[in-house]
Design an enzyme around this catalytic site. Structure first.
Site, PDB file in Angstrom:
ATOM      1  N   ASP A  77       0.832  -1.214   0.000  1.00 19.25           N
ATOM      2  CA  ASP A  77       0.000   0.000   0.000  1.00 19.25           C
ATOM      3  C   ASP A  77       0.868   1.266   0.000  1.00 19.25           C
ATOM      4  OD1 ASP A  77      -1.921  -1.920   0.216  1.00 19.25           O
ATOM      5  OD2 ASP A  77      -2.757  -1.233   2.102  1.00 19.25           O
ATOM      6  N   ASP A 107      -0.530  -4.281  -3.763  1.00 23.52           N
ATOM      7  CA  ASP A 107      -1.495  -3.172  -3.844  1.00 23.52           C
ATOM      8  C   ASP A 107      -0.788  -1.833  -3.686  1.00 23.52           C
ATOM      9  OD1 ASP A 107      -3.384  -5.208  -3.953  1.00 23.52           O
ATOM     10  OD2 ASP A 107      -3.868  -5.078  -1.832  1.00 23.52           O
ATOM     11  N   ARG A 162      -6.074  -5.627  -9.020  1.00 24.98           N
ATOM     12  CA  ARG A 162      -7.181  -6.422  -8.506  1.00 24.98           C
ATOM     13  C   ARG A 162      -8.207  -5.471  -7.913  1.00 24.98           C
ATOM     14  NH1 ARG A 162      -4.893  -9.637  -3.099  1.00 24.98           N
ATOM     15  NH2 ARG A 162      -4.210  -7.809  -1.896  1.00 24.98           N
TER      16      ARG A 162
END
Length: 324
Positions: A154, A175, A232
């Site tokens: 992140d 991510d 995703r």
């Protein structure tokens, strides 16, 4: 129809006070210098940010001398029109070490509109044991030029608002670009650190009416040959476009993940347009991703999708002294 929709959304944003009501000169700025040696106005970046008046209505240019600044910085929502500028990303670093909650752990949190960052490295040293955000952008109209944004999971919380990233280097494994902003990434390098499965994006668009998504134009994807996917769906209507982007063999042949939720395959919008390199081969891509035509890609290939012509600004050419 896409351009008409964008205009309507822009009008709505202005009517809900997201647009600035102040007429701000873009050629002149108040100059504040940060120098750890004590030769500037302040020794820390946070002190310089704190010195800006609440509800500021003029450009503030905070010039940061080379060095490593160990600070956790918040640009609060009541301090718009701030620029943080180093001299080059390689020698001006903001770094911290914090993990856990994505809203509390960022090294730099941008909560104010009309923000600009130039030539900075923004790093979270939390490591590989969980979420450690380097940069959180939770505001409208923010732009980043020549910045290095570095963490593992992140890395960039691109939370909400309209954002522009140009010639930036963004690094992570899982991510590492996430959130629900409407953002254009142009001429950026995305580097996957993952040793097995990596995930570049987790875009969070929740409904088809939201004018959000990530668009990557003329970018470069690098990393190990490890099966990294392009994205995703954090939200069921997640939208990500890659256009004219070089994809190394770090990108897996299937290209995208449904995050173990096949129902999202019917609602996401994942597209590729004229990408190239060994990772751009679409012969084994998942069937629910799209190879975009010229007409389908056109609304995403410029700054119009973020209304950039109305708020992106060049660096100021004149400066006036900061008065404490």
């Amino acid at each position: 129809m896409a351009l008409i929709y964008i205009l309507l959304v822009s009008i709505l944003l202005c009517n809900t006070n997201i647009c600035s009501s102040a007429a701000v000169s873009t050629s002149e700025a108040v100059l504040i210098t940060v120098d750890q040696s004590g030769k500037g106005n302040y020794r820390t970046i946070q002190e310089a940010v704190n010195s800006v008046a609440s509800k500021n209505s003029e450009l503030i240019y905070i010039s940061i001398k080379p060095g490593t600044y160990r600070e956790k910085i918040v640009v609060s929502a009541d301090k718009p029109f701030i620029t943080l500028s180093g001299t080059e990303g390689a020698n001006t670093t903001i770094t911290w070490n914090d993990g856990g909650d994505i809203f509390d752990s960022p090294t730099l949190s941008v909560l104010a509109s009309d923000f600009v960052a130039r030539y900075l490295t923004i790093r979270n040293e939390f490591g590989t044991s969980g979420k450690g955000i380097a940069l959180r952008v939770s505001a409208d109209r923010a732009a980043f030029y020549g910045c290095r944004i570095v963490s593992y999971q992140d890395t960039l919380l691109d939370d909400f608002g309209r954002h522009y990233y140009y010639n930036c280097y963004i690094e992570g494994a899982t991510d590492f670009i996430c959130g629900n902003a409407a953002s254009v990434f142009q001429s950026c390098q995305l580097n996957s650190l993952a040793k097995s499965l990596g995930i570049i994006t987790a875009q969070h668009r929740n409904t088809p009416s939201e004018n959000t998504g990530f668009t990557f134009i003329d970018c470069k994807i690098t990393g190990l040959d490890n099966g990294t996917v392009l994205g995703r769906p954090w939200g069921p209507y997640s939208r990500v476009i890659y256009a004219r982007t070089y994809m190394s063999n770090t990108i897996s042949p299937d290209g995208w993940s449904d995050w173990s939720d096949p129902s999202k395959e019917r609602t996401v919008y994942y597209g590729e347009y004229k990408c190239y390199g060994p990772g751009a081969d679409r012969s084994k891509r998942v069937g629910w991703s799209r190879e975009l035509s010229r007409d389908e890609s056109a609304p995403f290939l410029n700054k119009a999708m973020i209304g950039g012509g109305n708020w992106l600004r060049p660096p100021p050419t004149r400066f006036k002294k900061h008065v404490k």
